[in-house]
Design an enzyme around this catalytic site. Sequence first.
Site, PDB file in Angstrom:
ATOM      1  N   HIS A   1     -14.250  61.512 106.888  1.00 23.24           N
ATOM      2  CA  HIS A   1     -14.028  62.332 105.686  1.00 23.24           C
ATOM      3  C   HIS A   1     -15.258  63.179 105.377  1.00 23.24           C
ATOM      4  CE1 HIS A   1     -10.207  60.542 103.799  1.00 23.24           C
ATOM      5  NE2 HIS A   1     -10.290  60.072 105.034  1.00 23.24           N
TER       6      HIS A   1
ATOM      7  N   HIS B   1     -19.884  61.631  97.897  1.00 24.25           N
ATOM      8  CA  HIS B   1     -19.013  61.832  99.061  1.00 24.25           C
ATOM      9  C   HIS B   1     -17.862  60.843  99.067  1.00 24.25           C
ATOM     10  CE1 HIS B   1     -20.586  58.312 101.396  1.00 24.25           C
ATOM     11  NE2 HIS B   1     -21.700  58.553 100.746  1.00 24.25           N
ATOM     12  N   CYS B   2     -16.865  61.179  99.837  1.00 26.91           N
ATOM     13  CA  CYS B   2     -15.741  60.283 100.039  1.00 26.91           C
ATOM     14  C   CYS B   2     -16.169  59.164 100.982  1.00 26.91           C
ATOM     15  CB  CYS B   2     -14.556  61.051 100.625  1.00 26.91           C
ATOM     16  SG  CYS B   2     -13.018  60.120 100.599  1.00 26.91           S
TER      17      CYS B   2
ATOM     18  N   ASP C   1     -18.094  58.165  96.217  1.00 24.41           N
ATOM     19  CA  ASP C   1     -19.327  57.374  96.094  1.00 24.41           C
ATOM     20  C   ASP C   1     -20.397  58.321  95.565  1.00 24.41           C
ATOM     21  OD1 ASP C   1     -21.857  56.288  96.549  1.00 24.41           O
ATOM     22  OD2 ASP C   1     -21.508  55.856  98.675  1.00 24.41           O
TER      23      ASP C   1
HETATM   24 CU    CU Z   1     -11.611  61.454 101.478  1.00 27.78          CU
END
Ligand code: CU
Length: 405
Positions: free
Chosen positions: A211, A200-201, A163
């Site tokens: 995560h 970020h994930c 994201d």
């Molecule tokens: Cu991740």
Amino acid sequence: MNRFGRTIDTPTSRRNVLRGSVLAGAAAVTGAGAFAMPRRAPVRTARADAASAHLHKAAEQMTAESDAKPADLSGYTRVRQELVAPPFAPEHEQVATGGPKIVEIEMETPEKLMMVDEDTGASIWALTYNGSVPGPLIICHEGDMVELTLRNPADSMMEHNIDFHASTGALGGGGLTHVYPGEEVVLRWKATKAGCFTYHCAPGGAMIPYHVCHGMNGAIMVLPRDGLKDAAGNQLRYDSIAYFGEQDYYLPRDENGDYRFYDAAGDDYADSLDAMATLTPTHQVFNGAVGALTGDGALKAKVGETVLMVHNSCNVDSRPHLIGGHGDYVWETSFTDPPLTGVETWFVRGGCAVAAMYTFEQPGVYAYVNHNLIIAALKGATAHFVVEGQWNNDLMEQVSAPRAF
Ligand SMILES: [Cu+2]
């Protein structure tokens, strides 16, 4: 081989079981399925996981069913950006030359056992972009396109995605970039806002903070095409970039208070959620580990050198302070707003990245800290700049050394 190398061996049967759960279908879409089954019910996450799954499905459906025109890529030149490990920045132009670019980058998502604190043996199966915490700094200019190839290695335990706070639509690209182990995806988005931004994930539900709190975040800097300016519109240039990722970790402990060790990424899920729910990090560090940017890892500079300090904090608020120096110019919000000047301590809202520019005037060791000094001293958020040059007595002088009076 060092226990904290790339990976440690895990039994094949176990990996296959985990892989199976990754690819098991609906549950994996929520992000909640993409790991081993928790040993016990942790913090309640079902509602958050379900709501998140709905969001991600909607984002995928939006583009799948769209009859929108293809993007107009005429006028763009393709360039490749080689990403480098923090605290360094990739080669880039401060003032853009030529027309807009399609900046091609590649990132992988290795899951990697990392030492967090050598003194206590605290470790984590970090979830990473390109193997570092934070993920690499990406740099482009406003009006450029970023074209990311995201690869999840075949030996991963989990699905990952990304994201970009700098992007627009589909959950910042999060809805379009879910990759299971062994998959890759390509996402292109236009950088329409100038500033520093977190990425970020965000695989879904409780997996999002899991995560993020395992290191899966970083920053992109979108420069104005004509570079950085002060409030009067004068050009500002820097000589180097120092890239800080402030990372909060919530590491589970056993009955004796010792940090637990886990055999594989994801094994700490239930324990981690319990630890995260306290909202009290066991560690809050720069660049992945206690002391990563002190001693041998300290940043180097010279008197007269202008450093742009890019500070990413995906999850928690921070108050960076350069002990013995200042923020000559600080862009707390965007590069569109004029910078703050002469700042003693600036603010990084959790979920963003901030740039601060400073020209060193004295030699010595400067500590760059989160000026919640408990976090700096006890949790790890301290970095050092070692600055070479000539001392200036006009700025400071020890008129007499300590003596009995
Ligand atoms: Cu991740």
